[in-house]
Every structure is written in C-alpha cells, then in structure tokens.
Motif scaffolding. Sequence first.
Motif, mmCIF file in Angstrom:
data_model
loop_
_atom_site.group_PDB
_atom_site.id
_atom_site.type_symbol
_atom_site.label_atom_id
_atom_site.label_comp_id
_atom_site.label_asym_id
_atom_site.label_seq_id
_atom_site.Cartn_x
_atom_site.Cartn_y
_atom_site.Cartn_z
ATOM 1 N N GLU A 73 -48.647 26.769 16.328
ATOM 2 C CA GLU A 73 -47.389 27.208 16.911
ATOM 3 C C GLU A 73 -47.634 28.162 18.068
ATOM 4 O O GLU A 73 -46.969 28.104 19.104
ATOM 5 C CB GLU A 73 -46.522 27.874 15.843
ATOM 6 C CG GLU A 73 -45.958 26.908 14.828
ATOM 7 C CD GLU A 73 -45.272 27.611 13.665
ATOM 8 O OE1 GLU A 73 -45.232 28.868 13.664
ATOM 9 O OE2 GLU A 73 -44.785 26.912 12.767
ATOM 10 N N GLN A 74 -48.608 29.067 17.901
ATOM 11 C CA GLN A 74 -48.943 29.997 18.974
ATOM 12 C C GLN A 74 -49.501 29.265 20.186
ATOM 13 O O GLN A 74 -49.183 29.608 21.331
ATOM 14 C CB GLN A 74 -49.949 31.039 18.480
ATOM 15 C CG GLN A 74 -49.358 32.037 17.529
ATOM 16 C CD GLN A 74 -50.408 33.020 16.994
ATOM 17 O OE1 GLN A 74 -51.603 32.821 17.179
ATOM 18 N NE2 GLN A 74 -49.953 34.051 16.297
ATOM 19 N N ALA A 75 -50.312 28.256 19.940
ATOM 20 C CA ALA A 75 -50.896 27.487 21.050
ATOM 21 C C ALA A 75 -49.812 26.720 21.806
ATOM 22 O O ALA A 75 -49.845 26.646 23.038
ATOM 23 C CB ALA A 75 -51.945 26.531 20.522
ATOM 24 N N GLN A 76 -48.833 26.199 21.090
ATOM 25 C CA GLN A 76 -47.744 25.471 21.737
ATOM 26 C C GLN A 76 -46.852 26.420 22.515
ATOM 27 O O GLN A 76 -46.355 26.087 23.593
ATOM 28 C CB GLN A 76 -46.929 24.713 20.709
ATOM 29 C CG GLN A 76 -47.647 23.517 20.131
ATOM 30 C CD GLN A 76 -46.842 22.836 19.041
ATOM 31 O OE1 GLN A 76 -45.802 23.325 18.625
ATOM 32 N NE2 GLN A 76 -47.342 21.689 18.559
ATOM 33 N N ALA A 77 -46.651 27.622 22.000
ATOM 34 C CA ALA A 77 -45.810 28.598 22.696
ATOM 35 C C ALA A 77 -46.458 29.078 23.982
ATOM 36 O O ALA A 77 -45.759 29.387 24.949
ATOM 37 C CB ALA A 77 -45.533 29.785 21.766
ATOM 38 N N GLU A 78 -47.788 29.163 24.000
ATOM 39 C CA GLU A 78 -48.497 29.618 25.189
ATOM 40 C C GLU A 78 -48.496 28.568 26.289
ATOM 41 O O GLU A 78 -48.570 28.904 27.462
ATOM 42 C CB GLU A 78 -49.938 29.988 24.829
ATOM 43 C CG GLU A 78 -50.024 31.245 23.996
ATOM 44 C CD GLU A 78 -51.447 31.542 23.563
ATOM 45 O OE1 GLU A 78 -52.354 30.771 23.922
ATOM 46 O OE2 GLU A 78 -51.635 32.550 22.863
ATOM 47 N N SER A 79 -48.429 27.299 25.918
ATOM 48 C CA SER A 79 -48.492 26.259 26.948
ATOM 49 C C SER A 79 -47.145 25.795 27.442
ATOM 50 O O SER A 79 -46.145 26.318 27.298
ATOM 51 C CB SER A 79 -49.247 25.038 26.430
ATOM 52 O OG SER A 79 -48.640 24.544 25.251
#
Length: 79
Positions: A73-79
């Motif tokens: 979820e954090q990786a998707q929010a950053e991209s």
Amino acid sequence: MATFLLTFGVLLVIMLGMALGVIMAGKTIKGSCGGLNAISDADQCLVCSKEIDPNSPLRERLSQCPRKKKMMEQAQAES
C-alpha cells in the motif's frame, strides 16, 4: 555429586570452546536463504543472491501477511 560436577565442567569447557571458535572465526550472523527473504517479491535472495523459486509455497502463504500488504500500500501511494 562428583560425577555431576565433572560432567557439568566438561560441558562448560566444550561450550566455551565452541563460543570462542565462533568469535575467533569473525563471521557475522546471517539469515537463511529463502524463508522470510521471499517476502519482498525479489528475484534473488537477499543473503546469497541466488534466484528465488517463484513457485515456492512460502510465497503463497506470505502473500496474506499484513506487513507485506502494508508495504504494498505504501509503495502504491508513493507512485
């Protein structure tokens, strides 16, 4: 009682010798290959750089890991 003390002393010397051997070898502790290193969905092991089996049943079990979901979820929010 003497047998117990002798046995305890011998085991203590053996354990001390093993501990000193590890300390003198100077090798650091490292994780096992595969295992929890497969969580990151990497193509290679973080410890030994060997390729990780994509069909490993461990990956299927760890896909439901809450920590992994949070990381995704954090990786998707950053991209």
